[in-house]
Design a protein around this motif. Structure first.
Motif, short mmCIF file in Angstrom:
data_model
loop_
_atom_site.label_atom_id
_atom_site.label_comp_id
_atom_site.label_asym_id
_atom_site.label_seq_id
_atom_site.Cartn_x
_atom_site.Cartn_y
_atom_site.Cartn_z
N VAL A 1 16.47 35.06 55.29
CA VAL A 1 16.16 34.16 54.17
C VAL A 1 16.55 34.80 52.84
CG1 VAL A 1 14.28 32.99 52.96
CG2 VAL A 1 14.35 32.96 55.45
N GLN A 2 16.21 36.08 52.68
CA GLN A 2 16.52 36.74 51.40
C GLN A 2 18.02 36.84 51.15
OE1 GLN A 2 14.38 40.45 51.67
NE2 GLN A 2 12.63 39.64 50.54
N VAL B 1 15.55 45.93 37.57
CA VAL B 1 14.29 45.48 36.97
C VAL B 1 13.52 44.68 38.01
CG1 VAL B 1 13.31 44.06 35.14
CG2 VAL B 1 15.44 45.26 34.76
N GLN B 2 12.24 45.00 38.15
CA GLN B 2 11.42 44.25 39.12
C GLN B 2 10.60 43.21 38.37
OE1 GLN B 2 11.04 44.59 42.70
NE2 GLN B 2 10.03 42.65 42.23
N LEU B 3 10.95 41.93 38.57
CA LEU B 3 10.13 40.87 37.98
C LEU B 3 9.32 40.22 39.09
CD1 LEU B 3 12.62 39.18 35.47
CD2 LEU B 3 10.91 40.92 34.99
N PHE B 4 8.18 39.67 38.72
CA PHE B 4 7.30 39.07 39.73
C PHE B 4 7.33 37.56 39.59
CE2 PHE B 4 5.90 43.32 38.91
CZ PHE B 4 5.67 43.81 40.18
N GLU C 1 8.57 29.61 34.21
CA GLU C 1 8.55 30.33 35.49
C GLU C 1 9.83 31.14 35.67
OE1 GLU C 1 6.26 30.48 38.14
OE2 GLU C 1 4.90 29.67 36.63
N VAL C 2 9.71 32.38 36.15
CA VAL C 2 10.92 33.20 36.31
C VAL C 2 11.46 33.17 37.74
CG1 VAL C 2 10.22 34.74 34.45
CG2 VAL C 2 9.71 35.38 36.81
N GLY C 3 10.66 32.66 38.70
CA GLY C 3 11.11 32.59 40.09
C GLY C 3 10.93 33.92 40.81
N GLU C 4 11.15 33.88 42.13
CA GLU C 4 11.00 35.08 42.98
C GLU C 4 11.94 36.19 42.50
OE1 GLU C 4 9.12 34.89 46.04
OE2 GLU C 4 9.47 37.06 46.18
N GLY C 5 11.39 37.32 42.08
CA GLY C 5 12.22 38.44 41.60
C GLY C 5 13.04 38.07 40.36
N SER D 1 14.59 35.11 40.00
CA SER D 1 15.79 34.40 40.50
C SER D 1 16.18 33.20 39.62
CB SER D 1 15.57 33.93 41.93
OG SER D 1 14.45 33.07 41.96
N LYS D 2 15.25 32.72 38.78
CA LYS D 2 15.60 31.57 37.94
C LYS D 2 16.20 32.02 36.60
CE LYS D 2 12.18 28.42 39.84
NZ LYS D 2 10.91 27.74 39.56
N LEU D 3 16.40 33.34 36.45
CA LEU D 3 16.98 33.85 35.19
C LEU D 3 18.35 34.44 35.47
CD1 LEU D 3 13.89 35.80 33.76
CD2 LEU D 3 14.45 33.38 33.50
N SER D 4 19.14 34.56 34.41
CA SER D 4 20.44 35.23 34.58
C SER D 4 20.18 36.75 34.62
CB SER D 4 21.35 34.90 33.40
OG SER D 4 20.94 35.63 32.27
N GLY D 5 21.20 37.50 35.07
CA GLY D 5 21.06 38.95 35.16
C GLY D 5 20.70 39.54 33.81
N GLY D 6 21.36 39.08 32.75
CA GLY D 6 21.12 39.62 31.40
C GLY D 6 19.73 39.26 30.91
#
Ligand code: ATP
Length: 548
Positions: free
Chosen positions: A209-210, A423-426, A467-471, A473-478
């Motif tokens: 899945v990941q 970077v670890q986002l939650f 919401e930023v999503g899992e890790g 995932s809803k944001l760009s790398g930058g």
């Protein structure tokens, strides 16, 4: 069985619920046997009493009728409360087990845990801990109930006739020891295979899945899917073998119960013919023998799954028995020179891989230091060392003028704010992620730093609730990177460590970010790992690691 002992000991703290659940289980079972036996006797005796008017009038209907009602009520109410008590005990034990496991897992530094995949640890926390509910609910409590019930019922029948008592005891021993032992032996390898197959399947599913987008892009979905199907098949095969063993032991159990009833019938009929036993007792004895097998019926399946429970217990103990080789002292230290960092003749290696050799670095409070070097030269390893995730093999590392080893853990963590790589986002909102930098950080401070880093547009109409999503995932790398920088900047610690904060940013954004980093907290010590020489003239020191 040694692997199960620590888990049996854990039951001590919920002994009240454990004993209550088992006592109610025993009471319910005895009432059930009593109900069947007394009802059988009552119906047979009443029928026989009806043969003549005199005997019908003399027959006491009231006392046995009350006995039947009493047994029926105790059985019903007992079953209800037994379920509550045993489930309460089981859930309490499960909750305690999870906390216990986490307490053992948490202090293990990354050096200890590097051999485990996160999906493997997840599987241990969920699946292996759940398997251990078998221990009380399906093994310990039913075994105790079965032993006590067998002794009581066989003792009662022995009072009627020693021969009957002995006969029942032998049959119950076969059903309660021999058949469960056979089930245990047949299933011991299968149970372990089932635990391992469940773990493999879960790990495969998580990876699948990941990594779904990569598998799509590289057209590797089919081959990954085939592996998934193969692992599913291994698990299904193990489950099928378990079911076959269950079927076999259940069949044997029914067979032994049938034989016991038949033998008891033969003995009892002889006693009736010899007029040492009233005819109505025939029904009582039959029902008593049949119902007593209810006590041993759950044992074969319980012991069949004991191998699985043991394998799960071993999985948990493998982690729990590890000790961290990094120890933090208790108490507190006086940080003599907050913000100062020094490495003196430090040697560091990951197992056999040498990274730092006689490395020296002196950073004064408030200094800005750029740390540069080729890829793989050991720059990020400095963070691992300062956080004491890994221990240096030789040399001295001091923070705030105090040896790293003298710091209690929380005081050491207070010395740094770190942006690690990646970077670890939650999963959660922007606010949730920034809140990690401190409970007292206000929305205004968050918005201010986000604005400086050019992230206000990203928030849109939702603001800090975005919401930023899992890790992330809803944001760009930058955006992910800059949100990580914002979090690090908001934490007010004497030393700020940034691992390649501008990697992946375009030049204009890189300049904007560096400007903020260099000016946000002017008195804070800054250690910045970088590959770029932009703004190097604004740093007090450039430390180069590895061959130049
Ligand atoms: N946990 C680990 N276990 C074993 N070796 C490791 C571990 N982490 C890093 N290494 C190895 O140690 C060396 C230094 O790694 P480090 O991440 O410190 O390099 P770096 O200078 O930060 O690299 P980059 O610039 O590519 O980020 C590398 O050769 C790497 O393969």
């Amino acid at each position: 069985m040694k692997s199960l002992l620590p888990f049996v000991r854990l039951m001590k703290s919920h002994l009240g619920w454990v004993v209550l659940g088992s006592t109610l289980g025993l009471l319910t079972l005895l009432s059930s046997i009593g109900l069947l036996a007394l009802s059988g006797w009552f119906i047979a005796a009443a029928a026989l009493a009806g043969v003549s008017l005199a005997s019908a009038q003399a027959f006491n209907y009231l006392t046995p009728g009350a006995g039947v009602r009493a047994f029926a009520m105790v059985r019903t109410v007992g079953r209800y409360f037994e379920r509550i008590a045993t489930h309460e005990a089981t859930f309490r034990l499960l909750a305690q087990l999870r906390v216990w496991f986490y307490q053992h897992l948490e202090p293990l530094n990354p050096a200890r845990l590097k051999h485990y995949r996160s999906s493997d640890l997840l599987n241990r926390i969920i699946s292996d801990i759940n398997s251990l509910d078998n221990l009380y609910l399906r093994v310990i409590s039913p075994t105790l109930i079965a032993v006590i019930t067998s002794i009581l019922v066989a003792g009662f029948l022995a009072w009627v006739s020693p021969m009957l008592g002995l006969l029942l005891l032998i049959c119950l021993c076969v059903a309660g020891f021999l058949i469960p032992w056979l089930g245990y032996r047949l299933a011991s390898g299968v149970g372990e295979a089932q635990v391992s197959a469940t773990s493999q399947l879960r790990q495969r599913a998580i990876t699948y899945v990941q990594g779904m987008s990569e598998l799509h892009v590289y057209s590797a979905l089919d081959s990954e899917h085939a592996k998934f199907v193969q692992e599913q098949k291994t698990l299904t095969d193990a489950q099928l073998r378990m079911s076959l063993i269950s079927g076999l032991t259940s069949g044997m159990m029914a067979w032994v119960a049938g034989i016991a009833t038949l033998l008891a019938l033969i003995v009892a009929v002889n006693m009736v013919q010899a007029e040492v036993l009233a005819p109505a007792w025939l029904a009582l004895i039959m029902f008593c023998v049949l119902a007593s097998f209810e006590a041993v019926a759950p044992l074969p399946v319980a012991y069949q799954f004991l191998g699985k429970t043991r394998a799960s217990a071993a999985n948990l103990l493998e982690i729990a028995e590890q000790t961290s080789d990094i120890h933090f002292p208790d108490g507190s230290v006086e940080v003599v020179h907050p913000g100062v960092v020094s490495f003196k003749r430090v040697n560091f290696a990951y197992a056999e891989r040498r990274v730092l050799d006689d490395f020296n670095m002196n950073v004064e409070a408030g200094e800005r230091v750029a740390i540069m070097g080729h890829t793989g030269s050991g720059k990020s390893s400095l963070i691992n060392i300062l956080a004491r995730f890994w221990e240096v093999q030789a040399g001295e590392v001091e923070v705030g003028g105090v040896n790293l080893r003298a710091y209690p853990e929380s005081q050491l963590r207070d010395q740094f704010s770190v942006l690690s790589q990646p970077v670890q986002l939650f999963a959660g909102s922007v606010r949730d992620n920034l809140r990690l930098s401190g409970e007292d950080v206000s929305d205004e401070d968050m918005l201010d730093v986000l604005e400086r880093l050019g992230l206000l547009d990203m928030l849109g109409s939702e603001g800090l609730q975005r919401e930023v999503g899992e890790g992330g995932s809803k944001l760009s790398g930058g955006q992910r990177k800059r949100l990580g920088i914002a979090r690090a900047l908001l934490r007010n610690a004497p030393i700020l460590i940034l691992d390649e904060p501008t990697e992946g940013l375009d030049e204009a954004t890189e300049k904007q970010v560096l400007e903020v980093v260099l000016t946000y907290r002017p008195t804070q010590t800054l250690l910045m790992i970088t590959h770029h020489d932009l703004f190097l003239d604004r740093f007090d020191q450039v430390v180069r690691i590895g061959p130049q």
